[in-house]
Design a protein around this motif. Structure first.
Motif, PDB file in Angstrom:
ATOM      1  N   LEU A  43      13.130 -11.090   2.082  1.00 40.07           N
ATOM      2  CA  LEU A  43      13.832 -10.688   2.425  1.00 40.07           C
ATOM      3  C   LEU A  43      14.028  -8.971   1.650  1.00 40.07           C
ATOM      4  O   LEU A  43      13.853  -8.268   1.749  1.00 40.07           O
ATOM      5  N   VAL A  44      13.237  -9.235   0.667  1.00 45.05           N
ATOM      6  CA  VAL A  44      13.267  -7.751  -0.462  1.00 45.05           C
ATOM      7  C   VAL A  44      11.773  -7.109   0.905  1.00 45.05           C
ATOM      8  O   VAL A  44      12.160  -5.609   0.670  1.00 45.05           O
ATOM      9  N   GLN A  45      10.891  -7.353   1.237  1.00 43.77           N
ATOM     10  CA  GLN A  45       9.379  -6.976   2.189  1.00 43.77           C
ATOM     11  C   GLN A  45      10.321  -6.143   2.904  1.00 43.77           C
ATOM     12  O   GLN A  45      10.219  -5.165   3.892  1.00 43.77           O
ATOM     13  N   VAL A  46      11.683  -6.901   3.988  1.00 45.40           N
ATOM     14  CA  VAL A  46      12.278  -6.166   4.164  1.00 45.40           C
ATOM     15  C   VAL A  46      13.331  -5.583   3.955  1.00 45.40           C
ATOM     16  O   VAL A  46      13.237  -4.050   4.938  1.00 45.40           O
ATOM     17  N   GLY A  47      13.778  -5.448   3.257  1.00 45.48           N
ATOM     18  CA  GLY A  47      14.531  -3.893   2.194  1.00 45.48           C
ATOM     19  C   GLY A  47      13.329  -3.051   2.614  1.00 45.48           C
ATOM     20  O   GLY A  47      13.413  -1.958   2.966  1.00 45.48           O
ATOM     21  N   LEU A  48      12.539  -3.319   1.996  1.00 44.15           N
ATOM     22  CA  LEU A  48      11.475  -1.936   1.886  1.00 44.15           C
ATOM     23  C   LEU A  48      10.858  -1.524   3.398  1.00 44.15           C
ATOM     24  O   LEU A  48      10.284  -0.743   2.983  1.00 44.15           O
ATOM     25  N   PHE A  49      10.337  -2.617   4.051  1.00 43.60           N
ATOM     26  CA  PHE A  49      10.266  -2.205   5.073  1.00 43.60           C
ATOM     27  C   PHE A  49      11.605  -1.225   5.863  1.00 43.60           C
ATOM     28  O   PHE A  49      11.460  -0.195   6.906  1.00 43.60           O
ATOM     29  N   ILE A  50      12.637  -0.951   5.931  1.00 44.92           N
ATOM     30  CA  ILE A  50      13.733  -0.576   6.874  1.00 44.92           C
ATOM     31  C   ILE A  50      13.615   0.529   5.943  1.00 44.92           C
ATOM     32  O   ILE A  50      14.187   1.479   6.334  1.00 44.92           O
ATOM     33  N   GLU A  51      13.218   0.579   4.484  1.00 45.15           N
ATOM     34  CA  GLU A  51      13.604   2.186   3.529  1.00 45.15           C
ATOM     35  C   GLU A  51      12.122   2.801   4.298  1.00 45.15           C
ATOM     36  O   GLU A  51      12.392   4.525   4.288  1.00 45.15           O
TER      37      GLU A  51
ATOM     38  N   LYS B 141      18.389   4.433   1.829  1.00 45.89           N
ATOM     39  CA  LYS B 141      17.770   3.798   0.607  1.00 45.89           C
ATOM     40  C   LYS B 141      18.646   2.412   0.838  1.00 45.89           C
ATOM     41  O   LYS B 141      19.858   2.071   1.164  1.00 45.89           O
ATOM     42  N   VAL B 142      17.710   0.847   0.938  1.00 46.84           N
ATOM     43  CA  VAL B 142      18.547   0.061   1.034  1.00 46.84           C
ATOM     44  C   VAL B 142      19.038  -0.406  -0.447  1.00 46.84           C
ATOM     45  O   VAL B 142      17.875  -0.794  -1.835  1.00 46.84           O
ATOM     46  N   PRO B 143      20.402  -0.137  -0.804  1.00 47.88           N
ATOM     47  CA  PRO B 143      20.319  -1.203  -2.419  1.00 47.88           C
ATOM     48  C   PRO B 143      20.360  -2.999  -2.992  1.00 47.88           C
ATOM     49  O   PRO B 143      20.190  -3.351  -1.537  1.00 47.88           O
TER      50      PRO B 143
END
Lengths: 538, 84
Positions: free
Chosen positions: B41-49, B55-57
């Motif tokens: 899920l953190v990797q998904v966040g980095l992908f979105i960013e 910026k995904v908090p």
């Protein structure tokens, strides 16, 4: 929360809807929360702490509420919140009596208690205010005035019962140990500013600085209270008697405040609130003893809606409370007969009997804790507030990752949001990003270790957490390697059911084994017991 | 919107599941379904960013908010709209 108190709160909820005009309901929630925060503090070996602890929580709540969102000062709710709380602190706080009790001992304890509160409040507000170039807010002046009144009351007692110089000297000498304790508390508060403060001043803007400082305080308090071994020794040495430090509601309140501060640091705190809404969110009475760790945006909109009464509130809420009572006071107690006890674990019982004890222990933890959660959620419902679910059928989950999304959900979500995610993100930006398994290992182990320590700073809870951390890491490795096989196999319904049933069985047993570490006094005994489960006697 | 769905499908299959052929439905429960975990899920966040310059908090990276590709797409669209 005891059975009687729960029943009383259920009855009061009827009055809440019938007797109170909608405009006064918030004040009632605020007052009830305050009274219970004080009334439920456990007896303290050093009586003034029963006043100092909850008062410090109240001051911290007001401080974070005000500093995180200064605009909240405007509009209705601020003056009311501060006035109600100020009056309450001075005249009605159940434990304040210890500060105004006449007699010789009161001088020592009362002065220390009052001084401790005043000084910690002044330090907290003053230092924070000066860091951001703000003057003391109005409410802190009210707080200080209230504290001064307390001191006057104490002083008046002293005048009514005048002491000779030698008596005064004796009392001062006697009060030295507890005074040292009081000052160490304050010293710790100030110390907890230092590392965060320095880092903050160097690199952050005003809001971020505050967030870090308050967070430092929270960590300081947690460490102070939870590191009980150290505290007990120090406190006993200082007071010369057996000492029990218990700070009711600290864990849940500080995690709520920390969430607000960390969101503030990330500039992602969007929910506007008034100070009274913020205080109710932080101190909402059903959530004080067993959570859940609520979030600002879950509670404030509901307070704002202020819905008219619906019979469903009482009916659904009441049934939920009853269900919780059955779990906590009946099922959990019945299971208590069979739970793992140090003495029983040493007996050479049969292997099945040892397993029964293990399951009884795990289910007792579950029924006890989820029962208290049900009571909290049900009570919240009876007062028109929907609290988030904390347990979502944890024992039918096919893997440990899903287990942790259904067991103490609010706490594990908090740790994922504010520890696991930032940690993984940071590590992904370093050269070890290519070794993802190591990142997962370190992140899971540290997260679960902290969750273990959150329950109690003790080696057995740390091991319990690490056990789960290792399990989560192992699950990740296994699922990565079996995904293709798994996705093929589950296309056949019969196979899918079998695989799921086996996975649930493995998960439940892995979880059950972890509870041996917390039910037994030390890791050695737990390990002997664990191998005995498989027929090996050491 | 379809492009976003495809982007997520490709990223999750290739980078997270290491199987570019893997078929993921947009409404498929990814975390609750046991396909990916909180680390992914953190990797998904980095992908979105990286992909949409947002910026995904960390607090937004939870199962409740991002369990399906549909939810992820809705999140990105919402954030892009707010950015404007």
């Amino acid at each position: 929360m005891s059975l009687t108190l729960t029943l009383a709160l259920m009855l009061i909820s009827a009055l809440y809807w019938i007797a109170l005009p909608p405009g006064h309901r918030r004040t009632m929630l605020l007052l009830t929360s305050l009274i219970l925060l004080y009334a439920l503090q456990p007896p303290q070996g050093y009586p003034p702490l029963a006043f100092v602890f909850p008062t410090t929580l109240v001051i911290m709540t007001l401080g974070v509420g005000w500093l995180a969102h200064p605009e909240s000062r405007q509009g209705f709710g601020q003056g009311l919140a501060v006035t109600v709380m100020g009056l309450f602190l001075v005249f009605f706080a159940p434990n304040a009596q210890v500060l105004i009790r006449p007699g010789a001992a009161f001088l020592e304890q009362g002065m220390n208690g009052a001084l401790g509160t005043v000084i910690s409040a002044t330090v907290l507000i003053g230092v924070s205010g000066s860091l951001v170039g703000r003057s003391l807010p109005r409410w802190s002046l009210i707080g200080l005035t209230a504290a001064l009144i307390l001191i006057v009351i104490v002083g008046r007692g002293a005048l009514a019962n005048p002491l000779s110089l030698s008596e005064l000297g004796e009392i001062l000498l006697m009060s030295l140990p507890s005074g040292v304790l009081g000052w160490s508390l304050i010293g710790l508060i100030i110390l907890s500013f230092a590392p965060f403060g320095i880092a903050a001043i160097q690199s952050f803007n005003a809001r971020k600085r505050l967030a870090l400082i308050w967070l430092g305080l929270m960590v300081g308090f947690q460490v102070l209270i939870k590191a009980q071994g150290v505290n007990h020794a120090a406190a006993e040495a200082l007071s010369g008697s057996r000492f029990d430090l218990g700070w009711f509601a600290l864990s849940y309140i500080s995690f709520r405040l920390a969430h607000v501060l960390l969101d503030l640091r990330d500039e992602s705190l969007e929910q506007p609130y008034s100070l009274s809404e913020f205080v109710i969110f932080t101190l909402f009475f059903p959530t004080l003893s067993a959570g859940p760790v609520t979030r600002l945006e879950e509670i404030v909109p509901q307070l704002r809606q202020n819905p008219p009464y619906q019979p469903a509130f009482s009916l659904i809420g009441g049934l939920r409370v009853l269900a919780g009572m059955v779990k906590t006071f009946v099922i959990s107690n019945v299971l208590g007969i069979a739970v793992l006890q140090p003495a029983l674990a040493h007996h050479q019982g049969s292997v099945p009997a040892l397993w029964v004890m293990l399951y009884a222990t795990m289910f007792r933890f579950y029924f006890d804790f989820s029962g208290y959660s049900d009571i909290a959620i049900g009570l919240g419902q009876m007062y028109g507030i929907t609290l988030p679910e904390n347990f979502k059928r944890p024992f039918v989950q096919p893997n440990l990752s899903l287990f942790w999304q259904s067991w103490h959900v609010s706490l594990s979500t908090w740790f994922r949001q504010y520890w696991f995610n930032p940690l993984v993100r940071t590590l992904m930006g370093t050269p070890i990003r290519k070794r993802q398994n190591w990142i997962v290992f370190f992140a899971q182990i540290s997260t679960m270790g902290l969750i273990g320590l959150w329950h109690q700073i003790a080696p057995n809870w740390l091991i319990w957490g690490l056990w789960h951390g290792v399990g989560l890491w192992a699950y990740k490795l296994i699922s990565d390697r079996t995904r293709k096989w798994h996705s093929k196999e589950i296309k056949q319904p019969g196979r899918a059911r079998l695989i799921r049933a086996l996975s649930v069985l493995v998960t439940v047993n892995y979880v059950a084994l972890s509870f041996a570490f917390v039910a037994l006094p030390d890791a050695g005994t737990a390990l002997r017991y664990l191998v005995a489960l498989f027929g090996v006697r050491l | 919107m379809d492009e976003m769905v495809t982007a997520f499908q490709k990223f999750i299959a290739a980078d997270l599941l290491r199987d570019p052929e893997y078929q993921i439905e947009a409404n498929q429960s990814l975390i609750k379904g046991g396909l990916i975990d909180s680390f992914s899920l953190v990797q998904v966040g980095l992908f979105i960013e990286k992909t949409w310059k947002l910026k995904v908090p960390d607090r937004d990276l939870t199962v409740e908010r991002m369990d399906t590709i549909d939810q992820m797409v809705a999140y990105v669209q919402n954030r892009l709209q707010n950015k404007k």
